[in-house]
Motif scaffolding. Structure first.
Motif, short mmCIF file in Angstrom:
data_model
loop_
_atom_site.label_atom_id
_atom_site.label_comp_id
_atom_site.label_asym_id
_atom_site.label_seq_id
_atom_site.Cartn_x
_atom_site.Cartn_y
_atom_site.Cartn_z
N GLY A 1 -6.28 26.70 52.84
CA GLY A 1 -7.18 25.66 53.28
C GLY A 1 -8.75 25.59 53.68
N GLU A 2 -9.23 26.69 52.74
CA GLU A 2 -10.64 27.02 52.99
C GLU A 2 -11.38 26.70 51.59
N LEU A 3 -11.29 25.79 51.02
CA LEU A 3 -11.74 25.17 49.76
C LEU A 3 -13.31 25.53 49.80
N LEU A 4 -13.98 25.11 50.69
CA LEU A 4 -15.30 24.90 50.69
C LEU A 4 -16.12 26.50 50.59
N ALA A 5 -15.19 27.48 51.01
CA ALA A 5 -15.49 28.94 50.74
C ALA A 5 -15.12 29.39 49.42
N ASP A 6 -13.83 29.00 49.12
CA ASP A 6 -13.01 29.75 47.97
C ASP A 6 -13.86 29.25 46.71
N LEU A 7 -14.50 27.94 46.59
CA LEU A 7 -15.34 27.56 45.63
C LEU A 7 -16.41 28.53 45.19
N PHE A 8 -17.09 28.86 46.46
CA PHE A 8 -18.24 29.63 46.04
C PHE A 8 -17.94 31.04 45.52
N THR A 9 -16.60 31.58 45.70
CA THR A 9 -16.40 32.84 45.16
C THR A 9 -16.50 32.83 43.52
#
Lengths: 284, 284
Positions: free
Chosen positions: B195-203
């Motif tokens: 549920g941490e899409l906004l951070a996972d995308l930056f990876t």
């Protein structure tokens, strides 16, 4: 390098540049801010020479995207934990200037924010062990241990808000200025609780069709910042959060952190940056 | 209205139009697909007359954004639970045609998907009590009870992927076709769990800078679809999920649901739409 003669500090981003002439004690003597970001510079040595012609022959430190693979000379990322000594050791010497390296974590990177983080500590504006957040296009949440960046995480909050505002089905609803009020706080609470941002955002559209929603821009900002804070607190997991950046933006995050029952301290981003540059130069 | 003379069915969206001539038994006699979406139609009665000139004088049902406040004539949303009878009762009569209403839930709306949902049930392609998902720009997850749409939730998965692909810092990395493979599945697992899409995308960005990431487009799609499924299963909370839509897209969701240990059945969107239009017409 030393700072007996003062210093020139440059925060050189992708689309903007800010530069300061600092006295030996770190006081600001002069400053410029212009659109000469790295994508607009045809000749870096000439741009450096122009700064030196204006401010005299003193050490010059560059930070930000100027050290990226799209910038002037690449300054490889320094791994966490990264403090003043590691950043100073990682400086990339260039013609007439030195470039501060970025910092990397296992699957994350920062470039420019590291100077603000260690600067906030060096200036005594946050403790040597604590939590920090730099809101922005790519918000950074960091854990500081013994004055060094021990770990961090990037959240694409500002970029996603900008994409939604400029190009999405919500665009027309998101043009108003964002302010802390009921709509913002309602968004923050949802963002903190649910982790269902992709669905919560569409309720802004649906509620408009079903009879209206007050202040949708602030509500959307609250949803995003609440989601951001829910992620960030997993990194910045103890103590008050040092919010470093533009006061208008840190104020939104302070309000969101209050909903999450976390204290925060707001620190001006320029102050932190200049303290960081001064600290790195002093370590040489 | 009846269907003794056959039927003309139109799925009239914002930028595209698909229309079919159906025989009395529902069989497709002819079809057109063109770019005459509601934003491109200067004169709706003339466009209706042109369809009738081609396919003769038979009942005509329109569904989709043609009934929105930006379309021809607004057909107000019917609240959940909404089945064949409620949609038939909510038809908005217009000059030479009738417009199927959209459906609303507490803070959500759909327009066009309701025909596919009740059509999938009417055609016996999914049970009268079950779960369904229509992937797309605004994915819809619905709970079907006694053949009616009992509740639903919209997830902006397709739109966010398109924004990231067209306009974001990830754009250059997202141009390749999406396929089910290790990168996709790794993304799905993260999306389901964190549920941490906004951070996972930056990876995706960070991993490219730190040494490369295989198939970033598929990984990003997996992150988004995994996040979508994690939300959707809260609505579609029991039994196999009927995936209705374009086969290339339902296949991605079927793979993601398999990671979530949920069975699914893929149903062609056109088949479901035509069955739904036929069912509504037959109820008149």
């Amino acid at each position: 390098m030393g700072t007996n003669t003062g210093l020139i500090a440059v925060d050189w981003g992708t689309t903007n540049r800010r530069a300061w002439a600092l006295a030996a004690d770190g006081a600001v003597e002069d400053r410029i801010a212009d659109g000469l970001g790295i994508l607009s510079v045809p000749d870096f040595p000439a741009a450096i020479a122009a700064l030196r012609a204006r401010w005299g022959d003193r050490p010059m430190l560059l930070a930000g995207m100027v050290g990226s693979n799209r910038g002037w000379i690449e300054a490889p990322y320094v791994p966490c934990p990264a403090g003043i000594a590691e950043l100073a050791n990682g400086l990339m010497r260039a013609e007439g200037a030195a470039i501060v390296p970025g910092v990397c974590d296992i699957e994350d990177v920062m470039r420019g924010e590291e100077v603000q983080l260690i600067g906030a500590v060096a200036a005594g504006l946050m403790p040597r062990d604590g939590a920090a957040c730099l809101p922005g296009t790519h918000a950074k949440w960091a854990r500081i241990e013994d004055g060094a960046i021990a770990g961090f995480r990037t959240v694409m909050t500002g970029e996603i808000f900008a994409l939604l505002k400029q190009h999405s089905i919500l665009s027309a609803q998101l043009q108003a200025p964002v302010r802390v009020g009921d709509a913002f706080i309602e968004g923050v609470q949802r963002g903190l609780d649910e982790g269902e941002l992709l669905a919560d955002l569409f309720t802004i559209r649906a509620r408009a069709l079903l009879g209206g929603i007050d202040d949708p821009a602030s509500h959307a900002s609250g949803l995003l910042i609440g989601s951001d804070v829910a992620i960030g607190l997993g990194v910045a997991d103890d103590g008050p959060v040092a919010l470093i950046g533009d006061p208008a933006l840190t104020a939104l995050y302070a309000a969101a952190l209050e909903e999450a029952e976390r204290d925060s301290v707001q620190i001006d981003g320029e102050t932190a940056f200049l303290a960081g540059i001064h600290a790195i130069a002093s370590a040489l």
